[in-house]
Write a protein that holds these residues in place. Structure first.
Motif, PDB file in Angstrom:
ATOM      1  N   TYR A 127       0.870  -1.154   0.063  1.00 46.64           N
ATOM      2  CA  TYR A 127      -0.108  -0.050   0.020  1.00 46.64           C
ATOM      3  C   TYR A 127       0.725   1.325  -0.065  1.00 46.64           C
ATOM      4  O   TYR A 127       0.361   2.219  -0.466  1.00 46.64           O
ATOM      5  CB  TYR A 127      -0.863  -0.072   1.271  1.00 46.64           C
ATOM      6  CG  TYR A 127      -2.342  -0.825   0.817  1.00 46.64           C
ATOM      7  CD1 TYR A 127      -3.205  -0.393   0.261  1.00 46.64           C
ATOM      8  CD2 TYR A 127      -2.453  -2.165   1.065  1.00 46.64           C
ATOM      9  CE1 TYR A 127      -4.278  -1.076  -0.151  1.00 46.64           C
ATOM     10  CE2 TYR A 127      -3.333  -2.983   1.092  1.00 46.64           C
ATOM     11  CZ  TYR A 127      -4.383  -2.321   0.295  1.00 46.64           C
ATOM     12  OH  TYR A 127      -5.504  -2.928  -0.070  1.00 46.64           O
ATOM     13  N   MET A 163       0.488   3.989  -2.852  1.00 44.77           N
ATOM     14  CA  MET A 163       0.734   5.643  -2.538  1.00 44.77           C
ATOM     15  C   MET A 163       1.270   6.244  -3.593  1.00 44.77           C
ATOM     16  O   MET A 163       1.031   7.632  -3.880  1.00 44.77           O
ATOM     17  CB  MET A 163       0.892   5.790  -0.717  1.00 44.77           C
ATOM     18  CG  MET A 163      -0.188   5.472   0.028  1.00 44.77           C
ATOM     19  SD  MET A 163      -1.627   6.760   0.094  1.00 44.77           S
ATOM     20  CE  MET A 163      -0.900   8.204   0.800  1.00 44.77           C
ATOM     21  N   GLN A 197       0.510   5.678  -7.380  1.00 41.75           N
ATOM     22  CA  GLN A 197      -0.952   6.240  -7.773  1.00 41.75           C
ATOM     23  C   GLN A 197      -0.616   7.660  -8.648  1.00 41.75           C
ATOM     24  O   GLN A 197      -1.322   8.211  -9.158  1.00 41.75           O
ATOM     25  CB  GLN A 197      -1.470   6.614  -6.681  1.00 41.75           C
ATOM     26  CG  GLN A 197      -2.998   7.099  -6.933  1.00 41.75           C
ATOM     27  CD  GLN A 197      -3.966   7.226  -5.620  1.00 41.75           C
ATOM     28  OE1 GLN A 197      -3.304   7.444  -4.727  1.00 41.75           O
ATOM     29  NE2 GLN A 197      -5.458   7.217  -5.825  1.00 41.75           N
ATOM     30  N   HIS A 243      -6.230   4.361   0.572  1.00 42.42           N
ATOM     31  CA  HIS A 243      -4.835   4.044   0.795  1.00 42.42           C
ATOM     32  C   HIS A 243      -4.073   4.456   1.960  1.00 42.42           C
ATOM     33  O   HIS A 243      -3.702   3.678   2.759  1.00 42.42           O
ATOM     34  CB  HIS A 243      -3.713   4.375  -0.648  1.00 42.42           C
ATOM     35  CG  HIS A 243      -4.252   3.779  -2.007  1.00 42.42           C
ATOM     36  ND1 HIS A 243      -4.941   2.579  -1.962  1.00 42.42           N
ATOM     37  CD2 HIS A 243      -3.958   4.190  -3.044  1.00 42.42           C
ATOM     38  CE1 HIS A 243      -5.044   2.351  -3.563  1.00 42.42           C
ATOM     39  NE2 HIS A 243      -4.463   3.096  -3.948  1.00 42.42           N
ATOM     40  N   THR A 267      -6.018   2.685   4.890  1.00 42.78           N
ATOM     41  CA  THR A 267      -5.631   1.503   4.835  1.00 42.78           C
ATOM     42  C   THR A 267      -4.308   1.226   5.626  1.00 42.78           C
ATOM     43  O   THR A 267      -4.054   0.602   6.267  1.00 42.78           O
ATOM     44  CB  THR A 267      -5.581   0.451   3.514  1.00 42.78           C
ATOM     45  OG1 THR A 267      -6.544   0.764   2.884  1.00 42.78           O
ATOM     46  CG2 THR A 267      -4.703  -0.827   3.562  1.00 42.78           C
TER      47      THR A 267
END
Length: 384
Positions: free
Chosen positions: A189, A193, A196, A212, A215
Motif C-alpha cells: 500500500y 501511494m 498512484q 490507501h 488502509t
C-alpha cells in the motif's frame, strides 16, 4: 522532540489500562510487534515497485502481445498549431466563450473543436497495452497475497472463533508468518501511494488516495497496539475480490467479452457479500462488541474502530456503484461503461463527422464517479 515523542507514544492512548510499553518488549520467550518494525515497509515498498517494473516489462507485456493487445492509443487529433497552443499553454478544457472564439478563428464548428480537445486529452492517456500490464501486475499480487492470507489464517484459532483476537490481549506473541503478512501488505500500500501519482489517472483519484491512506493507518495502528490478529481478518477479507476485478479488466482488454462479463459478476457477488455482509457481521462485530466485552475500550481502540467504519463507508459507496453497473448490465446485456472512465467518449457518428459544419452544440459524455480502483469502461469495460 523528546516531549513530542513522549506525547505521541503515550501509553494511555495506545494501550489498555495497566499495560505499558515495557510489558510488550521482546524477550527470549516471546516476540511482540515493535513500532520500529514498520520502517521495513519503506525499502520493501521500493523493492515491490521495482519488481512491478520488471514484471510488467518481461512477463505482462509478452502476455499482452500474445493476446494481440496492441500499444495503440486513442484516436489521434489532427495537427493544428492554434488549438495545440491553447491546449498546452492555456487550458485543456476550454469554456463556451473560448470555443466560440476558436470557432470563428478557424472556421470550424464548436462540436468539431470540442471533439479535437477530447481526442487531444485522450492522447495523453495510456494505451490498452499499458492498462493490461498494470492489471496483470495487480492481479498477480492480489492473488498471491490473498492465497497466502488464506493459507496462514486457516491454521489460526481466531479465524474460526474471533474472540481469540482478544483473549490475553495485548500479550499475544508475534509469529514470523503474521509479521511477514503485515509488512508485505503495508509495503504494497505504500508502493500504491507513490505509484498512484504515476499510474493511470482516474476521476476517483481522491477517493483512492483516501482508501490507501486509511488502509495504511489501519495496518499501522493495529500493528503498533498488537491488534494484528483482527487485522489479518480485515486484510484477507478485503483482498478476496481484488484479483477477480483485475482478471475481468484483463479479459476486457483482450476483448474476451463473455469472460469479462462473467468475471465481473463474480467480482460483484464476492465484493458485496464480503464487504456488506461478512465484514460488518463478522469483523466489526468483534472489534466493536467482543473486544469491548473482553478487553474494554481505550483511546486507540476508538480510533481503530473509527477507521474501520470509514472503510465500511467506502465499501458502501463502491457497492452502490457496482450495483448501478449491474443494473445497467441487466438492461443492456453486457457490463456497461464505468461512469469514471478515464477515456472520454462520444458517438461514432460524432467522431466520424468532418470539421466545418456549424452545429453549435455540446457533445461529450464524460463520466464522473469511481469505484475503489474498480469497475469498467468500454463495452465490458474495466478501467481501474
Amino acid at each position: 522532540m523528546a516531549g513530542i515523542l513522549a506525547w505521541f507514544w503515550n501509553e494511555r492512548f495506545w494501550l489498555p489500562h495497566n499495560v505499558t510499553w515495557a510489558d510488550l518488549k521482546n524477550t527470549e520467550e516471546a516476540t511482540f510487534p515493535q513500532a520500529e518494525d514498520l520502517y521495513l515497509a519503506f525499502p520493501l515498498a521500493f523493492c515491490i515497485f521495482m519488481v512491478r517494473l520488471i514484471f510488467e516489462r518481461f512477463i505482462a507485456k509478452p502476455c499482452a502481445v500474445a493476446l494481440n493487445i496492441q500499444a495503440n492509443g486513442p484516436q489521434i487529433a489532427q495537427p493544428n498549431a492554434i488549438l495545440e497552443k491553447v491546449f498546452t499553454a492555456i487550458t485543456k478544457h476550454p469554456d463556451e466563450k473560448r470555443l466560440e472564439g476558436l470557432s470563428k478563428q478557424l472556421d470550424w464548428d464548436v462540436r468539431s473543436i470540442q471533439r479535437w480537445f477530447r481526442q487531444r486529452r485522450n492522447q495523453e492517456k495510456p494505451s490498452t497495452l499499458t492498462r493490461f500490464c498494470e492489471s496483470m501486475w495487480r492481479f498477480s499480487f492480489y492473488l498471491y497475497v490473498f492465497s497466502y492470507g488464506v493459507r496462514f489464517l486457516k491454521q489460526t484459532p481466531w479465524l474460526w472463533n474471533t474472540r481469540h483476537c482478544w483473549y490475553n490481549y495485548p500479550y499475544q506473541p508475534l509469529t514470523a508468518d503474521l509479521h511477514y503478512y503485515y509488512i508485505l501488505e503495508l509495503s504494497f500500500y505504500w508502493s500504491l501511494m507513490v505509484s498512484q501519482f504515476t499510474d493511470i489517472k482516474r476521476k476517483d483519484f481522491g477517493i483512492m488516495f483516501l482508501h490507501h491512506l486509511a488502509t495504511i493507518f489501519l495496518i499501522t495502528f493495529s500493528y503498533v497496539n498488537n491488534m494484528a490478529r483482527v487485522g489479518t481478518l480485515v486484510l484477507c477479507l478485503h483482498d478476496s475480490a481484488d484479483a477477480l476485478l483485475e482478471a475481468a479488466k484483463m479479459a476486457n482488454y483482450a476483448k474476451f467479452q463473455k469472460m469479462c462479463d462473467l468475471l465481473f459478476v463474480m467480482f460483484a457477488v464476492v465484493f458485496i457479500t464480503t464487504r456488506l455482509g461478512i465484514f460488518p457481521l463478522w469483523v466489526l462485530n468483534t472489534t466493536l462488541f467482543e473486544s469491548w466485552e473482553i478487553v474494554g475500550p481505550y483511546p486507540s481502540w476508538w480510533v481503530f474502530n473509527l477507521l474501520l467504519l470509514l472503510l465500511q463507508g467506502l465499501n458502501c459507496f463502491w457497492s452502490y456503484l457496482i450495483v448501478k453497473i449491474a443494473c445497467k448490465t441487466v438492461s443492456k446485456g453486457k457490463v456497461s461503461k464505468d461512469d469514471r472512465s478515464d477515456i472520454e467518449s462520444s458517438s461514432d457518428d460524432e467522431d466520424s463527422e468532418p470539421p466545418g459544419k456549424k452545429l453549435h452544440s455540446s457533445t461529450t459524455t464524460n463520466g464522473t464517479s469511481g469505484t475503489n480502483g474498480y469497475l469498467l469502461t468500454g463495452p465490458c469495460s474495466m478501467d481501474d
